[in-house]
Design a protein around this motif. Structure first.
Motif, PDB file in Angstrom:
ATOM      1  N   THR A 403     -17.626 -10.584 -15.756  1.00 42.03           N
ATOM      2  CA  THR A 403     -16.390 -11.316 -15.450  1.00 42.03           C
ATOM      3  C   THR A 403     -16.210 -12.406 -16.507  1.00 42.03           C
ATOM      4  N   LEU A 405     -16.038 -15.567 -15.942  1.00 37.27           N
ATOM      5  CA  LEU A 405     -17.002 -16.617 -15.592  1.00 37.27           C
ATOM      6  C   LEU A 405     -18.372 -16.307 -16.184  1.00 37.27           C
ATOM      7  N   GLN A 417     -20.374 -24.577 -12.733  1.00 42.59           N
ATOM      8  CA  GLN A 417     -19.263 -23.652 -12.475  1.00 42.59           C
ATOM      9  C   GLN A 417     -17.928 -24.353 -12.724  1.00 42.59           C
ATOM     10  N   ARG A 421     -15.037 -22.998 -15.331  1.00 43.34           N
ATOM     11  CA  ARG A 421     -13.658 -22.764 -14.872  1.00 43.34           C
ATOM     12  C   ARG A 421     -12.667 -23.633 -15.654  1.00 43.34           C
ATOM     13  N   THR A 431      -6.875 -18.798 -12.143  1.00 47.82           N
ATOM     14  CA  THR A 431      -8.047 -18.546 -11.289  1.00 47.82           C
ATOM     15  C   THR A 431      -8.294 -17.054 -11.121  1.00 47.82           C
ATOM     16  N   LYS A 432      -7.214 -16.279 -10.926  1.00 51.67           N
ATOM     17  CA  LYS A 432      -7.370 -14.830 -10.725  1.00 51.67           C
ATOM     18  C   LYS A 432      -7.930 -14.163 -11.982  1.00 51.67           C
ATOM     19  N   GLU A 435     -11.805 -14.955 -12.410  1.00 56.56           N
ATOM     20  CA  GLU A 435     -12.727 -14.230 -11.526  1.00 56.56           C
ATOM     21  C   GLU A 435     -12.709 -12.719 -11.763  1.00 56.56           C
ATOM     22  N   SER A 436     -11.818 -12.257 -12.649  1.00 59.53           N
ATOM     23  CA  SER A 436     -11.710 -10.818 -12.933  1.00 59.53           C
ATOM     24  C   SER A 436     -12.718 -10.391 -13.990  1.00 59.53           C
TER      25      SER A 436
END
Length: 518
Positions: A403, A405, A417, A421, A431-432, A435-436
């Motif tokens: 991902t 992240l 974290q 981010r 955000t989407k 996390e993908s």
């Protein structure tokens, strides 16, 4: 005449909506630019209208007997396929006819009279079709197009997996031109193309009589070939007549008008609510308060789209390096065979050098040789003292499973974290996206992940391999600003003069030393 009609299209991935109830129409002769920020769904739209992806809702309807040609930035060319074999797939329908003709000939040996007559009639029809469509001239047609695109000198039997990104794009483009479709669908065709072939494609599309849909972030290229814009933004698809500059002018006016209407309505809502609050308890004014409340309840509230996250790229500068970044002595680059004559190059601290030249002549190979990622054929590279190198690769590996992240965490294991981010958000990722998995993102979003690694590491020399590919207009402008402000040196491969002309201290034309025929 409508060639393509899209009605009430909705689509999303997981809980992320890409389109909501959008419509689109393509008429004969229209040259459409499909524009929008990275991740707005342009390539997804192309995949839906070509049937590679089924929409959640809506209808896609092509006119009958329409032949579609699709140049896909994600087309897979597999090992064992050659330049010639890929380009000859443009005639697969004719090869199928030839196979059918051979089958008929085999069956005629044992056929009765009635079957023989039917076979003879079908055979005649197929032979006429093959003759009319120049089936027996396929090899010369392939050679003609390959020569125009600079592919013939590479050899039609060359494996496509040994080609550079630009050469692969040319092979797919050549196949498309041989197909002679009624409609061209082009997804970022200028990525990896050198200036000579961008100019060639520009001329071709300007004179193209049929319709096409073009995705591109190259504004100069767009403006020279299109007459309509469809803009993807906030799950909507809106049509604008004219080129990209005209679209920007009209779009800005619409946004200004919408903001003014929103402000007026917000004031009206505030006034109504205030009146209701002050008068609903009083008998004398209760009816007026109820009337105002009813107006509030029935009001169609204007909504402004949320601000898109705009990227911020700020490169961190490490300590000052020695005078020379690198020097080469009789350096010959290549893999199995030489790509260059012996090179004696040097780059001094403070230089901002851009490498230009046709695809496949060794620009990326030179970068990797200087960095020590691949061994030269002969000669040597001497890198300077106290170098802190930031390297931007041309593409994300296709087999990547992490991902966003995880990708940044692997690079900066000491980050919390929140810090990971924040770093990704500063690069314009939501955000989407964060996390993908990296591999499901658009090309532009993947580039922003690679840039995130680069800007969070101190460097005094940036080595950038086609950093503008896939980036939308905002990201490209911000990258240019960040490079202007960068205190270190950079060595960059780029095919966009309008991007590098006022950044570079020197431009090296790599075609002057290549051993490749171009």
């Amino acid at each position: 005449m409508s060639l393509l009609t899209v009605e009430n299209l909705s689509h999303g991935f997981g809980d992320r909506a890409i389109f909501e109830n959008v419509s689109f129409k393509l008429n004969k002769g229209e040259h459409v630019g499909l524009v929008g920020a990275n991740g707005e769904g342009k390539s997804t739209f192309m995949n839906i209208i070509t049937g590679k992806l089924m929409p959640d809702e809506g209808k896609v309807e092509w006119a009958k007997n329409i032949k579609i040609g699709y140049l896909d930035q994600h087309s897979m060319l597999e090992k064992g396929m050659t330049i010639g074999s890929v380009m000859r797939t443009a005639f697969d329908d004719l090869f199928d006819m030839e196979k059918r003709m051979n089958d008929i000939c085999d069956k005629m040996m044992d056929a009765d009279e009635d079957s023989m007559n039917a076979y003879m009639e079908e055979l005649g029809t197929i032979q006429d079709l093959l003759t009319n469509r120049d089936f027996y001239m396929i090899d010369s047609k392939v050679e003609e197009v390959a020569r125009a695109l600079g592919l013939l000198d590479l050899g039609l039997d060359k494996d496509v997996t040994d080609l550079s990104g630009g050469q692969r794009t040319k092979v797919l483009l050549g196949k498309l031109l041989l197909e002679k479709p009624d409609i061209l669908l082009l997804d970022e065709p200028t990525n990896y193309l050198d200036k000579e072939h961008i100019d060639w494609l520009k001329r071709y599309l300007t004179e193209y009589e049929n319709a096409f849909i073009l995705i591109s972030h190259d504004i100069l290229f767009l403006n020279s070939v299109i007459n309509l814009i469809y803009h993807m933004d906030n799950r909507e698809l809106n049509r604008y007549v004219g080129d990209y500059d005209k679209f920007q002018e009209v779009y800005a006016m619409k946004q200004s008008q919408l903001k003014a209407a929103y402000d007026r309505q917000q004031k009206e809502i505030a006034d109504l609510k205030d009146f209701v609050a002050r008068n609903k308890a009083r008998v004398a004014t209760r009816n007026m308060a109820m009337s105002r409340q009813k107006k509030l309840d029935n009001m169609e509230v204007i909504e402004l789209a949320g601000e898109k996250p705009k990227p911020e790229f700020n490169f961190k500068t490490a300590r000052t390096p020695g005078r020379y970044i690198f020097t080469t002595k009789d350096l010959v680059i290549g893999y199995d065979e030489p790509l260059s004559s012996p090179l004696n190059l040097e780059m001094e601290r403070g230089s901002r050098i851009v490498l230009t030249g046709a695809n496949g002549i060794g620009k990326s190979t030179l970068l990797k040789s200087i960095l020590g990622l691949i061994k030269p054929i002969s000669g040597e590279v001497e890198r300077g003292d106290y170098l802190e190198i930031g390297y931007f690769e041309q593409e994300t590996p296709p087999d990547i499973e992490t991902t966003c992240l995880e990708e940044i965490w692997q690079e900066f294991p000491g980050y919390t974290q929140y810090e990971v981010r924040s770093a990704l958000a500063k690069c314009g990722l939501t955000t989407k996206h964060i996390e993908s998995k990296v591999k499901v993102l658009s090309g532009g979003e993947q580039a922003k992940v690679r840039l995130c690694k680069l800007i969070n590491k101190e460097s005094n020399i940036l080595v950038l391999d086609e950093p503008t590919n896939h980036l939308d207009v905002d990201a490209k402008d911000e990258l240019k600003r960040a490079l202007k402000d960068y205190k270190g040196s950079f060595l960059m491969v780029c095919h966009e003069p309008e991007f590098y002309e006022d950044l570079a201290t020197d431009v090296w034309d790599c075609s002057s030393w290549t051993t490749k025929v171009i």
